[in-house]
Design an enzyme around this catalytic site. Structure first.
Site, PDB file in Angstrom:
ATOM      1  CB  ALA A 110      29.625 100.339  52.604  1.00 31.95           C
ATOM      2  N   GLY A 151      25.779  96.872  51.688  1.00 31.72           N
ATOM      3  CA  GLY A 151      25.225  98.074  52.294  1.00 31.72           C
ATOM      4  C   GLY A 151      24.899  99.130  51.258  1.00 31.72           C
ATOM      5  CG  HIS A 190      14.738 133.566  36.058  1.00 34.10           C
ATOM      6  ND1 HIS A 190      14.237 132.286  36.139  1.00 34.10           N
ATOM      7  CD2 HIS A 190      14.729 133.899  34.737  1.00 34.10           C
ATOM      8  CE1 HIS A 190      13.927 131.866  34.925  1.00 34.10           C
ATOM      9  NE2 HIS A 190      14.212 132.833  34.050  1.00 34.10           N
TER      10      HIS A 190
END
Length: 479
Positions: A280, A192, A456
């Site tokens: 999973a 998975g 920023h």
């Protein structure tokens, strides 16, 4: 079965995020509340928080932070001027740190229950007819019945098991056990490559395990925008994860201290030998034995509890929330919102949930997060759209952090400029997506986001720049 004299306004079955939050909100609203749960941790102690806390998201994140530190020190320390002759890895201490975090959060939930005078009952519970709950105490005491005006089912979910890869709690394990390994497997396979498989793979790969993911689907990460999924595939492959798509496991058996996995893909049948195998492959609702047959609780063919848009079951006064239902994906914050929603409904307050704007997060490194629609879905629907993309390699803050992988993608309606979807792969994507959710909840346009002043240098500027990119006005990229 004897009936205890105590009568409640609300009984909650399950103390995961959906359950414990619904209990807390119910108590805050003046409702006499009990919460029944039978989770035991690996030491056998009774813990609240459900699998989300004890064997899921929180446990996974705690371990990933340790793995990231170790990996960064080994691979990036020198560029920061940090050099050591040897670096020792103590996996046991990583597990103990993770367990300590879980215990701390569990204690906080316990204290919240005490503060709000919620009765905590450590037991297995089963819904009976006539708004009654059968209680089977974990200490083997005699079972008894409790009654309440309202019952909230929040029993959560558990890992799906595969007949071809039977869990033996030794070499073949589930996702919960994968967060308690005491040493790094030399070679590890995961069946998975969905959200949970990727999260666990990122931990053990950073700690030095050769990691192979076997995914039955031909496509990788189908839920996010395809551009984000392609970027994730590229980055995870560069990190050393071996992603094998279209790989259907036929069998997995232990042999000579190894796990021998047989799987098929478009090239034929293959054999893979590993030290550990983690299954999973998703989760299933914990609805088995949740209700007595005479209660007549309506389930669908997959075991999900049938509910309406208000989380009401077919039984008067009985609600189901969280992973038990198909209202939205299996997400902790979805369950939390439903817990609040149902408690407030019971108290006469109606505050509906916008399921269309539930953010989704994959806690990998880098993280993946998204909300709203994907570009491919909108184009398939014929919607007129425009797309703005800003890569983190153009972000001063991301460069300073050494975390310049990934991008922010904003999709807006071409005519109205309304934001329809935001998809992020990069550092702190789980935090950045909150700004997008807020903007979309208030029907913001991309111009609204572009006109919002961002500090920023920050990672959040990447959302601002992606909004500017929709009008070809980016400041830190050549046009």
């Amino acid at each position: 079965m004897p009936k205890k004299q105590k009568h409640y306004d609300v009984i909650v079955i399950g103390a995961g995020p959906a359950g414990y939050i619904s209990a807390i909100r119910s108590a805050q609203l003046g409702l006499k509340t009990a919460c029944i749960d039978n989770w035991r941790n690996k030491q056998g102690r009774l813990n609240l928080g459900g699998s989300y806390l004890n064997a899921g998201c929180v446990a996974s994140m705690a371990l990933l932070e340790s793995a990231k530190l170790y990996h960064a020190f080994i691979h990036n320390g020198a560029e920061h001027g940090i050099v050591a002759d040897t670096v020792d890895l103590d996996v046991g201490q990583m597990i103990r740190r993770k367990d300590a975090i879980i215990d701390d959060i569990n204690s906080k939930i316990v204290n919240l229950f005490k503060h709000h005078k919620i009765d905590t009952i450590h037991a297995r519970a089963k819904l009976q007819a006539a708004k009654q709950v059968a209680v089977f105490p974990v200490d083997q005491a005699e079972p008894y019945l409790l009654k309440a005006e309202f019952i909230i089912l929040a029993a959560g979910s558990s890992p799906i098991e595969l007949p071809c890869a039977a869990i033996d709690n030794d070499s073949i394990i589930d996702t919960g056990a994968a967060l308690n390994l005491e040493e790094v497997p030399r070679r590890l396979a995961i069946i998975g490559a969905g959200i949970k498989g990727l999260e666990i793979a990122g931990i053990w790969n950073r700690l030095g395990s050769e990691t192979v993911l076997l995914e039955a689907q031909e496509t990788f990460l189908s839920l996010p925008d395809q551009q984000i999924s392609r970027e994730a595939y590229r980055l995870f492959t560069e990190q050393g994860l071996e992603l094998r798509l279209g790989a259907r496991v036929i069998s997995a058996k232990k042999s000579n201290k190894k796990v021998v996995i047989e799987y098929q893909d478009h090239e034929g049948t293959h054999v893979l030998r590993v030290d550990k195998l983690i299954v999973a492959t998703g989760r299933k609702p914990n609805s088995e034995n949740l209700a007595a047959p005479e209660a007549n609780l309506l389930l669908d063919e997959s075991g999900y509890v049938h509910v309406d848009e208000n989380c009401r079951t077919n039984l008067p006064g009985v609600y189901a929330i969280g992973d038990l239902t198909l209202l939205g994906p299996m997400l902790a914050h979805k369950g939390i919102e439903e817990g609040v929603f149902v408690a407030e409904q019971i108290a006469g307050i109606h505050s509906p949930i916008n399921y269309d704007l539930l953010p989704s997060v994959v806690y990998t490194d880098p993280e993946i997060a998204w909300v709203g629609q994907t570009e491919q879905t909108l184009r398939a629907l014929g919607e007129p759209i425009k797309v703005g993309v800003f890569p983190f390699h153009a972000s001063s803050r991301a460069l300073a952090m050494g975390k310049s992988e990934g991008l922010v993608k904003i999709i807006a309606h071409r005519d109205s400029d309304k934001i329809l979807g935001v998809h992020i792969i990069g550092e702190r994507a789980s935090e950045l997506i909150a700004e997008a959710v807020l903007a979309m909840e208030f029907s913001a346009s991309s111009e609204d986001l572009a006109r919002t002043i961002h500090a920023h240098p920050t990672l959040s500027e990447s959302l601002y720049e992606a909004a500017l990119a929709l009008k070809k006005k980016t400041l830190h990229l050549p046009r």
